[in-house]
Design a protein around this motif. Structure first.
Motif, short mmCIF file in Angstrom:
data_model
loop_
_atom_site.label_atom_id
_atom_site.label_comp_id
_atom_site.label_asym_id
_atom_site.label_seq_id
_atom_site.Cartn_x
_atom_site.Cartn_y
_atom_site.Cartn_z
N ALA A 162 8.63 -1.08 3.49
CA ALA A 162 7.25 -1.54 3.25
C ALA A 162 6.55 -1.94 4.54
CB ALA A 162 7.26 -2.70 2.26
N ARG A 163 7.29 -2.45 5.52
CA ARG A 163 6.63 -2.90 6.76
C ARG A 163 6.14 -1.73 7.60
NH1 ARG A 163 10.01 -4.02 11.63
NH2 ARG A 163 11.87 -2.74 11.43
N ILE A 164 6.68 -0.52 7.40
CA ILE A 164 6.22 0.67 8.13
C ILE A 164 4.95 1.16 7.45
CG2 ILE A 164 6.75 3.03 8.86
CD1 ILE A 164 8.54 0.88 10.17
N ASP A 165 3.82 1.08 8.14
CA ASP A 165 2.56 1.50 7.52
C ASP A 165 1.95 2.75 8.14
OD1 ASP A 165 1.78 0.32 9.90
OD2 ASP A 165 0.32 -1.04 9.00
N GLN A 166 2.55 3.24 9.24
CA GLN A 166 2.06 4.46 9.88
C GLN A 166 3.23 5.24 10.46
OE1 GLN A 166 -1.83 3.88 12.14
NE2 GLN A 166 -0.92 1.85 12.26
#
Length: 194
Positions: free
Chosen positions: A107-111
């Protein structure tokens, strides 16, 4: 049906029935452009080593890179299938691929930014039929294709990025020429697209 993306264009990565894609594949293909002149005809095209990389970000902070020397992200959600040193598929199939299991991306990876660079240092003027494309890995359907163009003195390109929007993902074609033989060389140029 595939969408031909232009620079800066975005598409949502949801299926026609409204459900989200679960797994996508970014493919990269290229061929060496024919050389000119008498001696070039005798020696044939020069081998060109393009490298695809996936740079994972949390906000503007780089978290991990999947590339030919680190083929799988630590969590297993992003996987590079291996290095191709010469290309050759061009307008046909993929020479290098990166698989992304969207449901497993933390979830912390947004790109996730996809880049390509000429590891051997040739410019894109020496490459022909270069493209990147996004495929629904579950069905094999090509969703989007971005033709790498521009030629000139560029040795790299920031191709595209997947980014979270609400509860889903979108693809943005960036198509920004850059200079560099490795993804590390491209980090300042990538930062402008986060």
């Amino acid at each position: 049906m595939s969408v031909d993306l232009g620079k800066g264009q975005q598409i949502s990565l949801s299926k026609s029935d409204g459900s989200a894609l679960s797994s996508v594949r970014m493919g990269l293909g290229w061929q060496a452009a024919p050389r000119k002149g008498f001696l070039a005809r005798l020696t044939g095209p020069r081998e060109i080593d393009l490298d695809a990389s996936a740079l994972l970000f949390a906000g503007r902070e780089p978290v991990e890179v999947v590339f030919f020397r680190h083929l799988t992200s630590d969590d297993g959600s992003v996987r590079h299938t291996g290095d191709n040193l010469t290309g050759g598929a061009g307008a046909g199939g993929d020479d290098e691929t990166i698989l992304v299991d969207l449901g497993r991306v933390p979830a912390r990876i947004d790109q996730i930014v996809f880049t390509v660079n000429s590891f051997t240092g040739q410019t894109f003027a020496e490459v022909q039929n270069a493209f990147c494309r996004l495929i629904d890995e579950t069905t094999g359907q090509e969703l989007a294709r971005y033709t790498l163009s521009g030629g000139g003195t560029s040795t790299a390109q920031i191709m595209a990025k997947l980014h979270r929007v609400g509860g889903g993902w979108q693809l943005k074609a960036i198509g920004e020429p850059a200079t560099g033989r490795t993804f590390q060389d491209l980090m300042p140029a990538v930062a402008a697209h986060l």
